[in-house]
Design a protein around this motif. Structure first.
Motif, short mmCIF file in Angstrom:
data_model
loop_
_atom_site.label_atom_id
_atom_site.label_comp_id
_atom_site.label_asym_id
_atom_site.label_seq_id
_atom_site.Cartn_x
_atom_site.Cartn_y
_atom_site.Cartn_z
N SER B 341 -49.13 -34.24 -21.27
CA SER B 341 -50.22 -35.20 -21.76
C SER B 341 -49.97 -36.62 -20.79
CB SER B 341 -49.51 -35.74 -23.13
OG SER B 341 -48.54 -36.17 -23.07
N LEU B 342 -49.00 -36.68 -20.00
CA LEU B 342 -48.87 -37.72 -19.01
C LEU B 342 -49.93 -37.68 -17.95
CD1 LEU B 342 -44.88 -38.36 -18.52
CD2 LEU B 342 -46.51 -39.54 -19.90
N VAL B 344 -52.91 -38.02 -18.28
CA VAL B 344 -53.61 -39.41 -18.27
C VAL B 344 -53.66 -40.48 -17.37
CG1 VAL B 344 -52.38 -40.74 -20.30
CG2 VAL B 344 -54.71 -40.68 -20.16
N VAL B 352 -55.06 -34.98 -23.87
CA VAL B 352 -55.15 -36.36 -23.88
C VAL B 352 -56.18 -37.42 -23.13
CG1 VAL B 352 -53.42 -38.44 -23.77
CG2 VAL B 352 -52.78 -36.39 -24.73
N ALA B 356 -58.53 -38.03 -26.00
CA ALA B 356 -57.98 -39.10 -26.74
C ALA B 356 -58.44 -40.33 -25.79
CB ALA B 356 -56.37 -38.97 -26.89
N GLY B 357 -58.70 -39.91 -24.31
CA GLY B 357 -59.23 -41.12 -23.64
C GLY B 357 -60.52 -41.02 -23.50
N THR B 373 -55.56 -34.45 -31.82
CA THR B 373 -54.86 -34.30 -30.49
C THR B 373 -53.60 -34.32 -30.95
OG1 THR B 373 -56.30 -36.18 -29.70
CG2 THR B 373 -54.27 -35.65 -28.58
#
Lengths: 506, 401
Positions: B341-342, B344, B352, B356-357, B373
Motif C-alpha cells: 500500500s506504500l 501511494v 490505496v 483511497a487516493g 479499502t
C-alpha cells in the motif's frame, strides 16, 4: 628370569618436537578454517570479496573521496565546475539541515525544540541503563510528566483552568450528549414500530441526563465562580490539590498509613506548580507554534515518542481485556486487536485524516498531526497488545494462585504480581515494536506531514540545489540518521535479552 | 445443632452465570452492561456526528457512486479500463494491481531471502558477514525510505530509453521503466497448455501413488523418468504436432522509445525492488532461525543411519525447519501485501493509490471508500490467518499421532 637391562626399553635421547598443530585461532587461523579450507570455500570467498569490492568501494568514494564539502549553491556540485565526477554534495545537506531537523519551526523559537530533545534524552537514558536507581520515578516522569511539558514547550500556549474546570467541562459535554441522545430516541419513538420500547429507553436516558445535570451542578457552579475570580488557574489548582490529596489520603489508609501517600501527592502538586509557574502557563505560556510549521526530525521524534508513550497503556489494557473471562470485553478486545493488525498503517492514516473528522462534532476540529498520532497510537497499541499478551501467557498459573491465596484482589494481583513480571519478559519484543514504529513514522509524510523523509523529499525540488547527486546525498544523510536510531534500539534490545536470559547461559 | 451439608447450588444456574459474566459472575454482567452502554453511546455519537457532517458537506451517503463514471486514467491496468468506466471498475483495477505487485514481490522476496539465509548460514566467514550486513542494513531502514530511494534516486539516475542499459539484449532498463520481451500466443497455445496441465496433474498423482506405496508396502518406485516424460515430453510432443505455442516479441529501439515487448512502469519496478529486498531480509532471518532450531543431533542421527548430507538435509532437517518457518513466513507474505500500500507514495496505481487516493478526492465518499479499502486488507489478513490456523491444527494433529 633373564636379566633385562633398562636401557633396552628406555630411550636415551629426547623425542624430537612435533610441528605445532595448524593454527585455528587469530587472523591466520580464521583465513585457514573459515575462508580457504576447500575449493568451494575459496570460490565463495572470492565471490564475497568481489561483492564487497563493488559495493563498499563506490560507497566510500561517493561519501568521502569524491564528495564536495564546501559551496554556496548547486554550481559547486556540478562535475564541470568541480573538475571531477562529483560524489556526495554535502553543502546541500548543510544548507537544508535546519529544514531537515526543525521543518519550518520559527528560528527564534528553536531553542524550545532543543530543550525538549535534551529533556527527553535526560529522562530516557537513565531509564535505559539498568544499574541506575529510581526506575519508578524516572518512568513516571518520562511517561506522564514529559509528554505534557513537551506539549507546552513545543506547541506553546497556556491553561485557563485546572483539574476542576476540566472535570466540570468534560462532565458537561457528556451530559449534553446523553440528553440529546435521549431526545433523539424520544423523537424516533413517534414513528418507529417498536415505539413503546424506544419511548421507555429514551425517557430513561433523558432522566439520567437530568440527574447527572443536578449531580454535577455544584461542580459547574464552582467552576463558574473560579472563572469569575481573577486568579482562576491558581484557585482551581489549590482546590484540585486539596481534593486530590484528600482522596489519596483516605484511599491510602487515612490516619493509619495515609501519611506517605499524602506527602507524595503534595510533592507532586508542588512540582506541577513549579512547572506551571516556570513556563508561565497561567498567563498564556510560550508563543504558539502551530503544528503545520513543525517538520523534519522533530516530527519524526514527536510521532514516535507519542506512539511509544500512548501505545503501551493501550496495549496493556487490550491484552488484559483479551485474557479477561468476561465475554463482551474479551470479544471486543479480540475484534479491536485483529482489526488494527489486519489493515496496513497507511489505510489507518487515511482513516485518521479523512474519516475521523467526520465522526467528531462539526465545531470540533482536530489538528492534522494529532489525527495521525491517534491513528498511530491505535495501530501500535494493537501490536503492543499481542506482545504483552505473550508476556502474560508466560507467567505460570501458580503466581495467580499464590496471589489469590494471599487474598489479593484482581487489580492488585495484576498490577503487583503479573504485569511487572510479564512486562520484564517482553521488553525485547516491545523494543522491537518501537523500532518498527520508528520506521513507520515515515508514513506520515504520505498524509501531508513533513517528517524527516517528507522534508527530504521536499528539499529535492529546490532548483537551487538540483544536481545529479542531490538525491543520493539526501538519502545517504537520512539513511544514516534512521540507521543510527534503529540499529541503536536493536542493539539495546539484544542487550536486554541477554540480561534477562543471564541465568540460562552456558 | 444440625451439621448436614448445604445443598449444592444448581449447576445450570452456575453455568448461566459463568456464560454471562465469566469468572466475575454477576459483577461481570454489570461490567458488561456498563461497557455496552459506553460502546452504544460512542456509536451513537459517531453516527449522529457523521450524519450531521455529511449533511453540511452535501455528500450523499451510500454506495450509489460506484456506478458513476470515474473520468480519470490509470497508467497500469490488467483488465481493460478507460476513463469512462465506473468507479467499481477502478476498485477492481486497483485491487488487481495490488495483488500483482504482491505476488511478484513475494516470489522475489522468497528467492532472495533463501539465498541470503544460505549466505548467513555458510561456513565461509566472509559470505556470512556479507549476509549479515545485508540483513542489518535493510532491516534498519524504513521501507518507505527504500521505496523512495529506488524510485527517486536510482531509477531517476538511469539513462533515457535511447541509452538504456541492455540486459543480454532481451530486456532494457531505462528511466522510463523496464521493457521485457512479450510472449504472443499462436495456434498451438491451447493444446500446449492443456498438455502441460495434464502432465503436472498426472505427475502429482504419480508422486502420491509412489509415496503411498513406499509408506504402506515399503516398495520403492522410481518415478522421476515418468515425471520428466509427463511434464516435459508430453508438451514437447504436442508442440511438434500442433506447432509452436507462442513466439517471443523482442523489444526494439525505434526513435526515442521502444516498440514491441511489454513495458513495466518504473513505479512497479521500484516498488517490487524495494518490497522484495526489504521482506527478503526478514525472510532470511526467519529461515536462518528455523534451520538453526533443528537440533544438531538430528543431522548426526541421519549421518549414522548412512544418509548423505544432502539427503539428511532434505529428509530430516528441512521438514522440521519448515514447521518453524512456515507460520512467520506467511506472516511476512501478509506484511508484504499490506506494505504494497506504500505504492501511494510513488504513484503506482494500487488499491490505496487509485481508490483511497484518487477516487476519494474525486467523490469525497470518505466513509465508504476507506471502509472498502480497509475491508479488502482485513479480508486478506483474515483468510491468511484462517489458513494458517488450519495448518497449525493439522501440524499439531500429525505431531500428536
Amino acid at each position: 628370569m633373564t636379566d633385562i637391562t633398562a636401557s633396552t626399553f628406555v630411550r636415551e635421547d629426547l623425542v624430537s618436537e612435533r610441528p605445532a598443530p595448524v593454527k585455528t585461532t587469530g587472523f591466520v587461523g580464521l583465513l585457514r578454517t573459515r575462508l580457504f579450507n576447500s575449493p568451494t570455500n575459496i570460490l565463495l570467498t572470492i565471490v564475497g570479496a568481489l561483492l564487497l569490492w563493488f559495493t563498499i568501494i563506490p560507497a566510500v568514494r561517493f561519501l568521502l573521496v569524491d564528495a564536495v564539502w564546501t559551496g554556496q549553491d548547486r554550481g559547486a556540485c556540478l562535475a564541470e565546475n568541480a573538475g571531477f565526477s562529483v560524489g556526495a554534495c554535502w553543502p546541500y545537506i548543510r544548507a537544508k539541515l535546519p529544514q531537515l531537523i526543525y521543518g519550518f519551526y520559527p528560528e527564534a523559537e528553536r531553542w524550545r525544540v532543543n530543550l525538549a530533545l535534551i529533556l527527553a534524552a535526560a529522562l530516557l537514558l537513565p531509564l535505559l541503563i539498568p544499574r541506575l536507581p529510581a526506575k519508578g520515578l524516572n518512568a513516571s516522569l518520562f511517561f506522564f510528566a514529559f509528554p505534557v511539558v513537551a506539549f507546552f514547550l513545543l506547541h506553546g500556549g497556556g491553561i485557563s483552568g485546572f483539574g476542576l474546570s476540566w472535570t466540570a467541562g468534560l462532565l458537561e459535554l457528556f451530559d449534553d450528549s446523553i440528553g440529546s441522545a435521549g431526545q433523539v430516541l424520544l423523537s424516533l419513538s413517534k414513528t418507529s414500530a417498536i415505539a413503546p420500547l424506544l419511548w421507555v429507553v429514551g425517557k430513561f436516558i433523558v432522566l439520567v441526563g437530568i440527574a447527572i445535570h443536578w449531580l454535577i451542578f455544584p461542580l459547574t457552579w464552582l467552576r463558574d465562580q473560579i472563572q469569575a475570580s481573577g486568579q482562576s488557574v491558581w484557585v482551581d489548582f489549590a482546590i484540585t490539590t486539596a481534593v486530590v490529596s484528600l482522596i489519596v489520603f483516605v484511599l491510602g489508609g487515612g490516619m493509619r498509613s495515609g501519611g506517605r501517600a499524602l506527602a507524595s501527592s503534595i510533592v507532586t502538586f508542588i512540582a506541577i506548580a513549579i512547572v506551571v509557574k516556570l513556563m508561565g502557563l497561567d498567563h498564556g505560556g510560550l508563543p504558539i507554534v502551530a503544528t503545520n510549521l513543525w517538520g523534519g526530525l522533530l516530527v519524526t521524534l514527536v510521532v514516535s515518542v507519542t506512539g511509544i508513550v500512548t501505545s503501551l497503556p493501550i496495549g496493556i489494557a487490550l491484552a488484559l481485556g483479551r485474557r479477561a473471562s468476561i465475554p463482551l470485553i474479551r470479544i471486543f478486545s479480540i475484534a479491536f486487536i485483529e482489526f488494527w493488525r489486519g489493515v496496513p498503517l497507511i489505510t489507518v492514516l487515511f482513516f485518521a485524516s479523512y474519516m475521523l473528522p467526520l465522526f467528531l462534532p462539526g465545531n470540533f476540529t482536530v489538528d492534522g498531526l494529532v489525527r495521525a498520532l491517534i491513528g498511530i497510537a491505535l495501530f501500535t497499541g494493537a501490536y503492543q497488545a499481542e506482545n504483552v499478551r505473550g508476556g502474560l501467557a508466560a507467567i505460570p498459573r501458580g503466581q495467580n494462585e499464590a496471589a489469590a491465596a494471599l487474598g489479593l484482589s484482581w487489580w492488585k494481583t495484576t498490577s503487583l504480581i503479573v504485569l511487572p513480571q510479564a512486562l520484564r519478559h517482553v521488553i525485547p519484543n516491545l523494543v522491537n515494536s518501537f523500532i518498527s514504529l520508528f520506521k513507520d513514522t515515515s508514513l506520515v509524510s504520505i498524509v501531508a506531514l513533513f517528517d524527516l523523509l517528507g522534508s527530504l523529499r521536499a528539499s529535492f525540488s529546490d532548483p537551487k540545489w538540483s544536481t545529479p547527486s542531490t538525491a543520493f546525498t539526501g538519502f545517504a544523510f537520512a539513511g544514516i540518521i534512521y540507521f543510527i536510531f534503529c540499529f541503536g534500539m536493536s542493539r539495546y534490545s539484544l542487550f536486554v535479552e541477554r540480561r534477562l536470559n543471564a541465568h540460562r547461559r552456558n | 445443632m444440625s451439621t448436614e451439608a448445604r445443598k449444592p447450588p444448581l449447576q445450570i444456574a452456575l453455568k448461566i452465570r459463568r456464560l454471562l459474566g465469566g469468572k466475575a459472575g454477576w459483577n461481570g454482567v454489570a461490567v458488561q452492561l456498563a461497557f455496552a452502554a459506553v460502546l452504544g453511546w460512542i456509536a451513537y455519537e459517531i453516527i449522529s456526528n457523521a450524519r450531521a457532517n455529511l449533511e453540511n458537506q452535501h455528500i450523499a451517503a451510500g454506495f450509489g457512486f460506484l456506478k458513476n463514471n470515474a473520468g480519470f486514467d490509470v497508467n497500469q491496468t490488467l483488465i481493460s479500463y478507460t476513463g469512462s468506466d465506473t468507479f467499481l471498475r477502478v476498485f477492481v483495477v486497483g485491487l488487481l494491481n495490488t495483488l500483482v505487485v504482491s505476488v511478484v514481490g513475494i516470489v522475489f522476496a522468497t528467492v532472495i531471502g533463501f539465498i541470503v539465509a544460505l549466505c548467513r548460514l555458510s561456513p565461509n566467514w566472509l559470505v556470512s558477514r556479507v549476509g549479515e550486513i545485508y540483513v542489518e542494513l535493510i532491516r534498519n531502514l524504513p521501507l518507505l525510505f527504500q521505496i523512495l530511494f529506488w524510485y527517486l534516486a536510482v531509477l531517476a539516475a538511469l539513462p533515457n530509453p535511447r541509452q538504456s542499459i541492455s540486459l543480454f539484449g532481451i530486456a532494457f532498463v531505462s528511466n522510463r521503466g523496464l521493457v521485457i520481451p512479450q510472449p504472443i500466443g499462436l495456434a498451438g497455445l491451447e493444446p500446449f497448455l492443456a498438455a502441460l496441465a495434464f502432465g503436472i496433474v498426472a505427475a502429482l498423482a504419480l508422486r502420491i501413488y509412489a509415496r503411498r506405496a513406499l509408506f504402506q508396502r515399503g516398495q520403492m518406485i522410481r518415478i522421476w523418468p515418468f515425471v520428466l516424460g509427463l511434464v516435459i515430453g508430453l508438451p514437447l510432443v504436442t508442440m511438434l504436432v500442433f506447432g509452436l505455442p507462442f513466439t517471443v516479441e523482442l523489444p526494439q529501439l525505434k526513435g526515442f522509445n521502444f516498440a514491441g515487448g511489454s513495458r513495466v512502469i518504473p513505479e512497479f519496478v521500484a516498488l517490487t525492488l524495494a518490497l522484495s529486498t526489504y521482506t527478503a531480509a526478514f525472510i532470511a532471518e526467519i529461515v536462518r532461525a528455523g534451520i538453526q532450531s533443528v537440533h544438531k543431533g538430528q543431522m548426526e542421527a541421519g549421518a549414522s543411519l548412512g544418509l548423505s548430507r544432502g539427503t539428511a538435509l532434505r529428509l530430516i532437517v528441512v521438514p522440521q525447519a519448515m514447521r518453524v518457518i512456515v507460520p512467520p513466513l506467511t506472516n511476512q507474505y501478509l506484511n508484504l501485501t499490506k506494505n504494497s500500500s506504500l505504492a501511494v507514495a510513488i504513484g503506482y496505481p494500487d488499491l490505496v493509490s487509485v481508490w483511497a487516493g484518487t477516487s476519494l478526492s474525486q467523490t469525497g465518499q470518505a466513509i465508504e471508500i476507506i471502509t472498502m479499502t480497509m475491508g479488502v486488507y482485513l479480508l486478506i489478513s483474515l483468510i491468511t490467518s484462517g489458513v494458517m490456523s488450519i495448518y497449525g491444527w493439522r501440524l499439531n494433529r500429525s505431531l500428536g499421532a
